[in-house]
Scaffold this motif. Sequence first.
Motif, short mmCIF file in Angstrom:
data_model
loop_
_atom_site.label_atom_id
_atom_site.label_comp_id
_atom_site.label_asym_id
_atom_site.label_seq_id
_atom_site.Cartn_x
_atom_site.Cartn_y
_atom_site.Cartn_z
N LYS A 223 32.70 -29.94 36.01
CA LYS A 223 32.14 -29.01 35.00
C LYS A 223 31.49 -29.81 34.09
CE LYS A 223 34.10 -25.28 31.98
NZ LYS A 223 32.91 -24.41 32.24
N LYS A 224 30.24 -29.42 33.30
CA LYS A 224 29.40 -30.04 32.67
C LYS A 224 29.11 -29.22 31.28
CE LYS A 224 28.47 -33.52 35.50
NZ LYS A 224 28.74 -35.04 35.25
N ASP A 225 29.73 -28.23 31.19
CA ASP A 225 29.46 -27.39 29.85
C ASP A 225 30.76 -26.95 29.16
OD1 ASP A 225 30.63 -25.69 32.04
OD2 ASP A 225 29.09 -24.13 31.68
N LYS B 249 28.55 -28.94 26.53
CA LYS B 249 27.32 -28.27 26.20
C LYS B 249 26.89 -28.48 24.91
CE LYS B 249 28.95 -23.98 26.89
NZ LYS B 249 29.28 -22.50 26.80
N GLN B 250 25.39 -27.88 24.57
CA GLN B 250 24.96 -28.25 23.52
C GLN B 250 25.74 -27.73 22.27
OE1 GLN B 250 22.06 -29.49 23.81
NE2 GLN B 250 21.30 -29.92 21.79
N GLY C 147 33.27 -21.30 25.52
CA GLY C 147 33.49 -21.90 26.70
C GLY C 147 35.01 -22.83 26.48
N GLY D 147 28.70 -28.87 21.38
CA GLY D 147 29.99 -28.91 21.81
C GLY D 147 30.41 -30.22 21.20
#
Length: 200
Positions: free
Chosen positions: A123-125, A154-155, A61, A157
């Motif tokens: 954006k949240k990831d 994200k998880q 990402g 991150g």
Amino acid sequence: MSAHYYTNKPETAHDRKTWTYPLLGKTYQFITDSNVFSRDTVDFGSRVLIEAFSDTDLPEGAILDVGCGYGPIGLSLADSTKRLIHMVDVNERAMDLAKENAQLNKIENIEVYESSVYDNVTKKDFAAVVSNPPIRAGKKIVHSIIEGAKEHLKQNGTLTIVIQKKQGAPSAKKKMEEVFGQVEVVTSSKGYYIFKSYKI
């Protein structure tokens, strides 16, 4: 009153200069101007962060650079990681320079846009958030960068920041521990600390 580097629309007369600086084994050209942070050289804190950052343990990402200035962190990480880097700042002059410096160094995997901390970040990831926080903007802004990072990751991150001991490193470290449940000191040099937290 003179404008600060965290002013949205600096009105100080332009005073552009171009210089080169080696980062991660490559020499970059930078154009800077009046009323941008560290206009004469890549500041020491940013250098320590760039050298310490690794994306090998990150999920896939994009990466978000909060308070990107004229771009040394975001552009060098875009170049070294080959990931898409979102670069945000409140200073329009700095953002224009970041875009110009991307073209100058032929770096295309970036998106530069205006945002006061996360105000315009939808954006949240992100795989990672990095920041050399604008200390002079105050502790509230520094802590808002830390607090808002979690919901934009994200998880697994990470949030990685650089901060000087005498400019609030202990309170920033404490805040990261409160928000993320853990924080590690990646490295320190000449009073500058690199802190990293994972979104677990």
